[in-house]
Design an enzyme around this catalytic site. Sequence first.
Site, PDB file in Angstrom:
ATOM      1  N   CYS A 165      -0.620   4.248   1.920  1.00  0.00           N
ATOM      2  CA  CYS A 165      -0.491   4.164   3.377  1.00  0.00           C
ATOM      3  C   CYS A 165       0.950   4.379   3.814  1.00  0.00           C
ATOM      4  CB  CYS A 165      -0.929   2.789   3.902  1.00  0.00           C
ATOM      5  SG  CYS A 165      -2.171   1.955   2.942  1.00  0.00           S
ATOM      6  N   ASP A 166       1.873   3.687   3.163  1.00  0.00           N
ATOM      7  CA  ASP A 166       3.220   3.574   3.722  1.00  0.00           C
ATOM      8  C   ASP A 166       4.242   4.459   3.029  1.00  0.00           C
ATOM      9  OD1 ASP A 166       2.236   1.728   5.493  1.00  0.00           O
ATOM     10  OD2 ASP A 166       2.781  -0.001   4.273  1.00  0.00           O
TER      11      ASP A 166
ATOM     12  N   CYS B 121       0.828  -1.208   0.000  1.00  0.00           N
ATOM     13  CA  CYS B 121       0.000   0.000   0.000  1.00  0.00           C
ATOM     14  C   CYS B 121       0.864   1.260   0.000  1.00  0.00           C
ATOM     15  CB  CYS B 121      -0.946  -0.003   1.197  1.00  0.00           C
ATOM     16  SG  CYS B 121      -2.013   1.440   1.209  1.00  0.00           S
TER      17      CYS B 121
END
Lengths: 302, 302
Positions: free
Chosen positions: B134-135, B131
């Site tokens: 997200c990261d 992701c």
Amino acid sequence: MYDLIILGGGPAGLAASVYAARKRINTLLLSQDIGGQVNWTTGVENYLGYQFIEGRDLIAKFQEQVDQFPITQKIGYKAVKVQKLKDGFEVTSESGDVYQSKALIVATGKRPRRLNIPGEVELTGRGVTYCAVCDGPIFTGQRVAVIGGGNSALEAALDMVKIAEWVEMVSLTPLTGDAVLIEKLQQAKNLTLSLEYQTERVLGTDLVEGLMIKNIKTGEFKKLDVTGIFIEIGLSPNADAVKDLLPLTNTGEIPISCGTETGVPGLFAAGDVTNVPEKQIVIAAGEGAKAALAAHRFLQRL
Amino acid sequence: MYDLIILGGGPAGLAASVYAARKRINTLLLSQDIGGQVNWTTGVENYLGYQFIEGRDLIAKFQEQVDQFPITQKIGYKAVKVQKLKDGFEVTSESGDVYQSKALIVATGKRPRRLNIPGEVELTGRGVTYCAVCDGPIFTGQRVAVIGGGNSALEAALDMVKIAEWVEMVSLTPLTGDAVLIEKLQQAKNLTLSLEYQTERVLGTDLVEGLMIKNIKTGEFKKLDVTGIFIEIGLSPNADAVKDLLPLTNTGEIPISCGTETGVPGLFAAGDVTNVPEKQIVIAAGEGAKAALAAHRFLQRL
């Protein structure tokens, strides 16, 4: 010209700000305040991630998350008009300040709905209020009425039974809010429930002196001896600034696709100002995130 | 028979649980785990309300919020089949355990398509991630690889060229995503494109130290010196259990209305298993809240 303007600083606008900033979009946040309707909430128990948090503390968390990013914020800005330009949008404030952007997210939320009965406007701020959270403590030890049957009315009544001498709860319908709130309310010893009553008139000249209500089945009138009236009957969308750009729903909301698109290319809308099915902080936050990602995709394709 | 079964314990299922419990719905939560895809996330910086929180800590917050309510939870339950009864639904697990309810929310999420190469599973959450949204920011100033050639890989690479020191993009095929994204990518000054390479092995013991890839035409090996690996070769929806109940989209997602309805009365779906436009924790949480409120309305009308 900014790449993106976000109108509104409630949960939808703040979530959009975080997502836009993380996509490195050149963003301007324009809002009358930070927090929107969350400012009128005492305690929040249903925002996933916080078992219980005061409304103002949750806003502070949201705000510090936005403030870590270099996006421009103009708070105290009341947008009155959004116009479509050839390659973007122009926003004008009440005081005539103008900003332009390639894409725009409208997340202006809702404002409390009025009863539209005699005495209401005249005595607003003189006993009539739309915010139990803000004004509740003013009525310590007094007799007050809470109007409405949904969650916000139940929450206002639950707050007021702790503060007021007596609470008269008046609803046009049976109570429609969460069972957990209704159960709590039934334990109150200083509350009268008048269901299927409509409000007729706010009594008083300089200050509220009472409220006249009428049973919708029997037609019987009842005078409530109160000095405070908390009106919690729902909310009106703040969509006036865009009403010439697109057709609103019959309740004045901005109709959107499931992906926050308004049908006007580059114009997105999120949260309580839209026809999203439910009005909740976590839902508005999710919709704000969707809108920023949709705006990002739009800007990438320009 | 329960009033409501919630299938899935990720953000959508947990938000649905909180909202259902607050409505005093007799609810059963069935899930393989608590947290779903959040378990694979290193740090979360875009869940509104938390400037930074580890995925596992956010799940713990969600879980404690659900655990305060008296809803039944069966964790470790892998649903394999959902059947329609005359007045509800029946869920069957891999091990044959059967539960029934009047309404059902499917919030079973997605699983990332894996590369299936050595080191991938061992170093997930230690440099290997599925992701970029997200990261991504965690890898600021580092050298990273993005695996894939479709839109999600292109978007991940476009995000990462702004954040990382250098991006190595690796695709088994020529790039298949949108031209506009490919054009933008070609302007990046800190990106190497390795097309028609297959991934062979993730290098490193405690943390990712590199990625070995192989040219599928020449057989030549190349070692990429990266500390982050973004695998963006797609996600598969966990919708097998309901595939006989309704037609899925061509990517296997459950199609829903903006209000989480599936078209089967009493059957709602929320979060990443659906065709909701974006896959994000705060969006899934919002959708889960919507689903619980929709299920509540359905149950009230029975």
